[in-house]
Design a protein around this motif. Structure first.
Motif, PDB file in Angstrom:
ATOM      1  N   LEU A  83       0.797  -1.254  -0.345  1.00  0.00           N
ATOM      2  CA  LEU A  83      -0.462  -0.131  -0.170  1.00  0.00           C
ATOM      3  C   LEU A  83       0.814   1.549  -0.073  1.00  0.00           C
ATOM      4  N   ARG A  84       0.678   2.522  -1.087  1.00  0.00           N
ATOM      5  CA  ARG A  84       1.410   3.233  -1.126  1.00  0.00           C
ATOM      6  C   ARG A  84       0.556   4.281  -0.341  1.00  0.00           C
ATOM      7  N   VAL A  85       1.804   5.189   0.675  1.00  0.00           N
ATOM      8  CA  VAL A  85       0.848   6.493   1.600  1.00  0.00           C
ATOM      9  C   VAL A  85       0.430   7.224   0.385  1.00  0.00           C
ATOM     10  N   THR A  86       0.969   7.705  -1.162  1.00  0.00           N
ATOM     11  CA  THR A  86       0.167   9.057  -1.720  1.00  0.00           C
ATOM     12  C   THR A  86      -1.450   8.251  -1.669  1.00  0.00           C
ATOM     13  N   GLU A  87      -2.124   7.108  -1.796  1.00  0.00           N
ATOM     14  CA  GLU A  87      -2.643   6.291  -2.468  1.00  0.00           C
ATOM     15  C   GLU A  87      -3.849   6.297  -1.048  1.00  0.00           C
ATOM     16  N   ASN A  88      -3.265   6.496   0.275  1.00  0.00           N
ATOM     17  CA  ASN A  88      -4.111   6.077   1.507  1.00  0.00           C
ATOM     18  C   ASN A  88      -4.086   7.302   2.794  1.00  0.00           C
ATOM     19  N   VAL A  89      -3.805   8.549   1.699  1.00  0.00           N
ATOM     20  CA  VAL A  89      -3.702   9.760   2.659  1.00  0.00           C
ATOM     21  C   VAL A  89      -5.598  10.627   2.703  1.00  0.00           C
ATOM     22  N   PRO A  90      -6.656  10.440   2.109  1.00  0.00           N
ATOM     23  CA  PRO A  90      -8.069   9.982   2.794  1.00  0.00           C
ATOM     24  C   PRO A  90      -7.627   9.493   4.341  1.00  0.00           C
ATOM     25  N   GLN A  91      -7.491   8.366   4.531  1.00  0.00           N
ATOM     26  CA  GLN A  91      -7.825   7.368   5.498  1.00  0.00           C
ATOM     27  C   GLN A  91      -6.596   8.234   6.692  1.00  0.00           C
ATOM     28  N   ILE A  92      -5.374   8.734   5.904  1.00  0.00           N
ATOM     29  CA  ILE A  92      -4.853   9.366   7.282  1.00  0.00           C
ATOM     30  C   ILE A  92      -5.292  10.583   7.353  1.00  0.00           C
ATOM     31  N   VAL A  93      -6.622  11.476   7.101  1.00  0.00           N
ATOM     32  CA  VAL A  93      -6.694  12.014   7.269  1.00  0.00           C
ATOM     33  C   VAL A  93      -7.798  12.214   8.267  1.00  0.00           C
ATOM     34  N   ALA A  94      -8.371  10.616   8.131  1.00  0.00           N
ATOM     35  CA  ALA A  94      -9.256  10.822   8.693  1.00  0.00           C
ATOM     36  C   ALA A  94      -9.174  10.575  10.229  1.00  0.00           C
ATOM     37  N   PHE A  95      -8.088   8.961  10.085  1.00  0.00           N
ATOM     38  CA  PHE A  95      -7.102   9.087  11.122  1.00  0.00           C
ATOM     39  C   PHE A  95      -6.611  10.290  12.057  1.00  0.00           C
ATOM     40  N   ILE A  96      -5.799  11.245  12.013  1.00  0.00           N
ATOM     41  CA  ILE A  96      -5.286  11.903  12.399  1.00  0.00           C
ATOM     42  C   ILE A  96      -6.394  12.862  13.012  1.00  0.00           C
ATOM     43  N   ASP A  97      -7.702  12.681  12.114  1.00  0.00           N
ATOM     44  CA  ASP A  97      -8.970  13.598  12.770  1.00  0.00           C
ATOM     45  C   ASP A  97      -9.101  13.073  14.399  1.00  0.00           C
ATOM     46  N   ARG A  98      -9.592  11.687  13.969  1.00  0.00           N
ATOM     47  CA  ARG A  98      -9.565  11.031  15.630  1.00  0.00           C
ATOM     48  C   ARG A  98      -8.995  10.669  16.558  1.00  0.00           C
ATOM     49  N   ILE A  99      -7.590  11.166  16.424  1.00  0.00           N
ATOM     50  CA  ILE A  99      -6.683  11.262  17.143  1.00  0.00           C
ATOM     51  C   ILE A  99      -6.657  12.620  18.193  1.00  0.00           C
ATOM     52  N   ILE A 100      -7.054  13.766  16.988  1.00  0.00           N
ATOM     53  CA  ILE A 100      -7.575  15.352  18.031  1.00  0.00           C
ATOM     54  C   ILE A 100      -8.716  14.920  18.614  1.00  0.00           C
ATOM     55  N   LYS A 101      -9.850  14.770  17.920  1.00  0.00           N
ATOM     56  CA  LYS A 101     -10.562  13.966  18.682  1.00  0.00           C
ATOM     57  C   LYS A 101     -10.874  13.466  20.127  1.00  0.00           C
ATOM     58  N   ASN A 102      -9.901  12.138  19.871  1.00  0.00           N
ATOM     59  CA  ASN A 102      -9.606  11.495  21.175  1.00  0.00           C
ATOM     60  C   ASN A 102      -8.740  12.507  22.349  1.00  0.00           C
ATOM     61  N   GLY A 103      -8.090  14.177  22.308  1.00  0.00           N
ATOM     62  CA  GLY A 103      -7.601  14.587  22.728  1.00  0.00           C
ATOM     63  C   GLY A 103      -6.281  14.211  23.047  1.00  0.00           C
ATOM     64  N   HIS A 104      -5.342  13.854  21.983  1.00  0.00           N
ATOM     65  CA  HIS A 104      -4.116  12.834  21.618  1.00  0.00           C
ATOM     66  C   HIS A 104      -3.289  13.752  20.773  1.00  0.00           C
ATOM     67  N   ALA A 105      -3.743  14.973  20.830  1.00  0.00           N
ATOM     68  CA  ALA A 105      -3.368  15.875  19.268  1.00  0.00           C
ATOM     69  C   ALA A 105      -3.567  17.265  19.254  1.00  0.00           C
TER      70      ALA A 105
END
Length: 560
Positions: free
Chosen positions: A163-185
């Protein structure tokens, strides 16, 4: 953004974050063993005990390997950052873990589901694209394909999925957003997103870096240990849209996101070189457990030791410019020889590379190959020996089987397993001493050869192709018949000797024999009366055997 892209992004968002509740917050969709975040110590997983032990870097000791599903191991490994040629340091780690995975699947019947990320966007890739004045996508694609070719040339089994990073950027954005909402970023005014180390307390520091420290003056970090989840793109750099502005993923977040995309909230095994333990794997653990809200994301971390050039304390690396590319290495040695080189040490030990260590690996393979071919000659009746100690050999075979199994079940100790195989070869060779005819015992040698081939197959070593051996044997048999015809002596009383008109046939036979040697084929006979030589096939680039051109010696010694 098109309607399709928008719908796809929403689907990815809900896949990772779940639908919002009445308060507008999102909830985790993951349940099970990753359902609570308390606890800092390693927890022995519940599941199916394989009976194997592995050295777990999380506990710094051997632990029983327990899998979530019976007979199945989920395995994630960090792939290459594709900005330059892969070198032997990379090859060593990938080949060692390929051997471990083969042992799990071929010997212990465990299906390994392996996923690997290709880092195709990174500071180094961008820098290289500027230096070469080539698009970063072209740079990444070129070196990704070269990496895959190198792995195939080393006989590394590809993962179930790249799996290439460039083909999974939307998933990465959603992953980061969840970490922020959980209070860890947290986000910065500049458009960066950082993981908040202090938010997880003492849970950080499984592999190192636990000491608290103040950020440098001018830094936007709250803690010096905080690391980037999302980086604002600078002028001229590739970028993707995100809630925090145009940017690209940080280094560590890609692995957590992609591993979670494939395997969900629980991972059996994570592997990589020991240099990745900190900060890369440390940060993967932190952000994955913050996202999944769990106490233990990956149950086992396996780390391979560094490869050093002999006499150097530094690991082989591009930054130190002390590396040998895989392509250059394979001009002098074979994939089989490199595998044997890796097998002669434990996968998690540092390993010294030198011509001497490679020659040791070559010698081990040649000893095994020579034994197998001599054994085949014995079984075919071409090699006559004194009666062998058959019961003794059956005992040595049983002993080798037990030793190999125990060694590989104890943290994949290939060095001890190879030692057991070489001991079996030694005992077999001692029984194969040419002498007068006696009672023959081909069955025990057939069993030994079959077992050795099976073990080598587990390790990914194939000495030769059976179909090619058949072709070469037919060629060797034809050569022997021609040579026998040319060596026939006429019975003339006035001038006994060879027929002059047949001398060119002898020359042609010698030429064929000499031409085959550089191609890895050695012809042997075991006596002047033999018309059927045995054939030995060696890997290319390993031939260092002088070839005799004497017609007399050609009949009685080898090589012929």
């Amino acid at each position: 953004m098109s309607i399709c892209e928008t719908l796809f992004s929403f689907r990815l968002y809900f896949r990772f974050c779940g639908p919002p509740n009445k308060s507008g917050c999102t909830r985790s969709v993951h349940t099970g063993p990753c359902s609570n975040i308390s606890g800092t110590e390693w927890t022995k997983p519940s599941g199916f005990d394989t009976g194997l032990k592995v050295f777990n870097s999380l506990t710094k000791q051997k632990e029983p390997l327990i899998l979530a599903r019976e007979g199945v191991a989920t395995w994630y490994s960090c792939g290459p950052t594709v900005y330059d040629h892969a070198h032997l340091g990379h090859a060593c780690s990938y080949v060692r873990f390929d051997i471990v995975q083969r042992i799990l699947s071929k010997l212990f019947g465990i299906t390994v589901i392996h996923a690997m990320v290709i880092t195709d966007i990174d500071d180094k890739i961008i820098k290289r694209s500027w230096e070469e004045n080539i698009c970063s996508t072209v740079i990444a694609s070129m070196y990704e394909e070269e990496f895959k070719r190198d792995m195939l040339s080393l006989k590394v089994i590809p993962p179930a999925v790249y799996l290439r990073v460039t083909e999974n950027v939307p998933q990465i954005v959603a992953f980061i957003d969840r970490i922020i909402k959980n209070g860890h970023a947290y986000t910065t005014q500049e458009g960066d997103v950082y993981f908040d180390i202090k938010s997880i307390g003492e849970r950080y520091g499984k592999f190192g870096g636990a000491a608290d420290s103040q950020p440098e003056p001018g830094s936007h970090k709250r803690d010096a240990r905080d690391f980037a989840l999302w980086k604002k793109s600078k002028a001229g750099e590739p970028y993707w849209e995100s809630p925090w502005g145009r940017g690209r993923p940080g280094w560590h977040i890609e692995c957590s996101t992609i591993a979670s995309t494939v395997f969900g909230s629980q991972l059996d095994i994570h592997s990589g070189g020991i240099d990745l333990a900190f900060p890369h794997h440390e940060n993967e653990i932190a952000q994955s457990e913050a996202y999944h809200q769990c106490a233990q994301w990956a149950n086992y971390f396996l780390h391979s030791g560094h490869l050093h050039l002999k006499g150097s304390v530094e690991k082989m690396s591009k930054s130190l410019k002390n590396y040998i590319t895989i392509k250059d290495f394979l001009k002098s040695y074979s994939a089989n020889e490199f595998r044997m080189f890796c097998l002669l040490t434990k996968y998690r030990s540092a390993i010294d590379y030198s011509d001497g260590s490679m020659l040791e690996a070559r010698s081990s393979l040649e000893s095994i190959s020579s034994f197998i071919h001599d054994t085949q000659a014995y079984m075919k009746g071409q090699l006559q020996c004194a009666p062998v100690q058959e019961a003794f050999l059956w005992e040595r075979l049983a002993e080798a089987k037990s030793s190999v199994l125990k060694a590989l079940a104890e943290d994949f100790d290939t060095a001890r397993a190879v030692s057991a195989v070489m001991s079996l070869v030694h005992h077999g060779n001692r029984q194969l001493q040419p002498s007068g005819e006696g009672a023959r015992s081909p069955a025990v040698f057939a069993a030994i050869v079959t077992y050795i081939r099976d073990v080598l197959d587990v390790f990914g070593i194939e000495l030769h192709s059976g179909s090619m051996e058949g072709v070469v044997e037919q060629l060797a048999r034809f050569r022997s018949q021609v040579r026998a015809f040319a060596l026939a002596r006429h019975e003339s009383a006035t001038k006994p000797g060879l027929y002059p008109e047949r001398i060119p046939l002898l020359t042609a036979c010698d030429t064929l024999r000499n031409d085959l040697a550089p191609l890895g084929v050695i012809l042997k006979v075991f006596g002047p009366s033999s018309l059927t030589p045995t054939v030995e096939l060696y890997p290319l680039n390993t031939m260092q055997i002088p070839i005799s051109t004497s017609l007399i010696l050609d009949q009685i010694i080898f090589p012929i």
